[in-house]
Design a protein around this motif. Structure first.
Motif, short mmCIF file in Angstrom:
data_model
loop_
_atom_site.label_atom_id
_atom_site.label_comp_id
_atom_site.label_asym_id
_atom_site.label_seq_id
_atom_site.Cartn_x
_atom_site.Cartn_y
_atom_site.Cartn_z
N ARG A 175 0.82 -1.22 0.00
CA ARG A 175 0.00 0.00 0.00
C ARG A 175 0.85 1.26 0.00
O ARG A 175 0.54 2.24 -0.68
N MET A 176 1.95 1.24 0.76
CA MET A 176 2.82 2.42 0.83
C MET A 176 3.61 2.61 -0.48
O MET A 176 3.88 3.73 -0.86
N VAL A 177 3.95 1.53 -1.15
CA VAL A 177 4.59 1.64 -2.47
C VAL A 177 3.60 2.22 -3.46
O VAL A 177 3.96 3.07 -4.29
N ALA A 178 2.34 1.81 -3.37
CA ALA A 178 1.31 2.29 -4.30
C ALA A 178 1.10 3.80 -4.20
O ALA A 178 0.82 4.45 -5.20
N ILE A 179 1.26 4.36 -3.00
CA ILE A 179 1.09 5.82 -2.87
C ILE A 179 2.42 6.57 -3.01
O ILE A 179 2.47 7.78 -2.88
N GLY A 180 3.51 5.83 -3.27
CA GLY A 180 4.78 6.46 -3.56
C GLY A 180 5.65 6.80 -2.36
O GLY A 180 6.63 7.52 -2.49
N GLU A 181 5.32 6.30 -1.18
CA GLU A 181 6.09 6.61 0.03
C GLU A 181 7.36 5.77 0.14
O GLU A 181 8.40 6.27 0.55
N TRP A 182 7.26 4.49 -0.15
CA TRP A 182 8.38 3.57 0.02
C TRP A 182 8.75 2.98 -1.33
O TRP A 182 7.92 2.84 -2.22
N ARG A 183 10.04 2.56 -1.47
CA ARG A 183 10.47 2.03 -2.76
C ARG A 183 11.20 0.70 -2.67
O ARG A 183 11.32 0.00 -3.65
N ASP A 184 11.77 0.36 -1.52
CA ASP A 184 12.58 -0.84 -1.44
C ASP A 184 12.52 -1.41 -0.03
O ASP A 184 12.17 -0.70 0.92
N TYR A 185 12.88 -2.68 0.10
CA TYR A 185 12.93 -3.30 1.42
C TYR A 185 14.03 -4.35 1.46
O TYR A 185 14.56 -4.77 0.44
N LYS A 222 20.47 -14.29 14.37
CA LYS A 222 20.34 -15.28 15.45
C LYS A 222 19.34 -14.84 16.52
O LYS A 222 18.59 -15.65 17.04
N ASP A 223 19.33 -13.54 16.84
CA ASP A 223 18.50 -13.06 17.94
C ASP A 223 17.23 -12.35 17.50
O ASP A 223 16.32 -12.16 18.30
N ARG A 224 17.13 -11.93 16.23
CA ARG A 224 15.92 -11.22 15.78
C ARG A 224 15.80 -11.26 14.27
O ARG A 224 16.76 -11.53 13.56
N ALA A 225 14.59 -10.98 13.81
CA ALA A 225 14.31 -10.83 12.38
C ALA A 225 13.99 -9.37 12.13
O ALA A 225 13.30 -8.73 12.94
N VAL A 226 14.49 -8.82 11.02
CA VAL A 226 14.33 -7.39 10.74
C VAL A 226 13.84 -7.21 9.31
O VAL A 226 14.41 -7.75 8.37
N PHE A 227 12.76 -6.43 9.16
CA PHE A 227 12.24 -6.02 7.85
C PHE A 227 12.55 -4.53 7.74
O PHE A 227 11.96 -3.71 8.45
N SER A 228 13.50 -4.17 6.89
CA SER A 228 13.92 -2.77 6.74
C SER A 228 13.22 -2.14 5.55
O SER A 228 13.12 -2.75 4.49
N ILE A 229 12.78 -0.90 5.72
CA ILE A 229 12.03 -0.19 4.69
C ILE A 229 12.84 1.02 4.24
O ILE A 229 13.31 1.80 5.07
N ILE A 287 14.41 3.85 6.48
CA ILE A 287 13.67 4.86 7.23
C ILE A 287 12.93 4.23 8.41
O ILE A 287 12.72 4.89 9.42
N TYR A 288 12.54 2.96 8.27
CA TYR A 288 11.90 2.22 9.37
C TYR A 288 12.41 0.79 9.37
O TYR A 288 12.79 0.25 8.32
N ARG A 289 12.39 0.18 10.54
CA ARG A 289 12.69 -1.24 10.69
C ARG A 289 11.57 -1.87 11.52
O ARG A 289 11.22 -1.36 12.58
N ILE A 290 11.03 -2.95 11.03
CA ILE A 290 10.07 -3.74 11.79
C ILE A 290 10.85 -4.93 12.32
O ILE A 290 11.37 -5.73 11.54
N GLU A 291 10.95 -5.04 13.64
CA GLU A 291 11.80 -6.05 14.26
C GLU A 291 10.98 -7.05 15.05
O GLU A 291 9.99 -6.68 15.69
N LYS A 292 11.40 -8.30 15.01
CA LYS A 292 10.81 -9.37 15.81
C LYS A 292 11.92 -9.94 16.68
O LYS A 292 12.89 -10.50 16.18
N ASP A 293 11.78 -9.77 18.00
CA ASP A 293 12.77 -10.25 18.96
C ASP A 293 12.07 -11.16 19.96
O ASP A 293 11.44 -10.67 20.90
N PRO A 294 12.12 -12.48 19.79
CA PRO A 294 11.39 -13.40 20.66
C PRO A 294 11.80 -13.33 22.13
O PRO A 294 11.02 -13.68 23.00
N ARG A 295 13.00 -12.85 22.42
CA ARG A 295 13.42 -12.75 23.82
C ARG A 295 12.56 -11.76 24.60
O ARG A 295 12.43 -11.87 25.81
#
Length: 117
Positions: A38-48, A54-61, A70-78
């Motif tokens: 949705r954010m790509v469709a309105i022209g805000e974001w372009r790449d990820y 080992k300790d977390r998963a990161v989705f960088s925008i 500009i943003y990171r969505i992080e998953k840290d199970p600890r």
């Protein structure tokens, strides 16, 4: 004949072992990619980029692919029992939102709909 050990791929653990790295599951990726689309469709974001560490998963925008995220969505199970496993972090390192529910956490990035005249 010698015993052959199976090869463990990233995110895949042998029986009885902890996973080699933290990953997003299919439902989590669907939610994140829905917002991203949705954010790509309105022209805000372009790449990820997606990093499984080992300790977390990161989705960088990224706004552009040559910049810092500009943003990171992080998953840290600890942190899942304490503050929540999910967090949205800004480019400056400021935690914008943290919690147990991914949909609520990434809602901070969603732009509200505007009326068109």
């Amino acid at each position: 004949m010698a015993d052959i050990e199976p090869i463990a791929f990233p995110g895949q653990a042998a029986a009885g072992e902890r996973p080699a790295c933290v990953t997003f599951d299919r439902r989590e990726l669907d939610r994140i990619l829905d917002l991203y689309g949705r954010m790509v469709a309105i022209g805000e974001w372009r790449d990820y980029a997606i990093d499984f560490l080992k300790d977390r998963a990161v989705f960088s925008i990224f706004r552009r692919s040559t910049e810092y995220p500009i943003y990171r969505i992080e998953k840290d199970p600890r942190l899942s029992r304490k503050q929540g496993a999910y967090a949205v972090v800004s480019q400056t390192g400021l935690i914008l939102k943290r919690g147990h529910d991914l949909a609520r956490v990434i809602a901070v990035l969603d732009k509200p709909l505007r009326a068109v005249n």
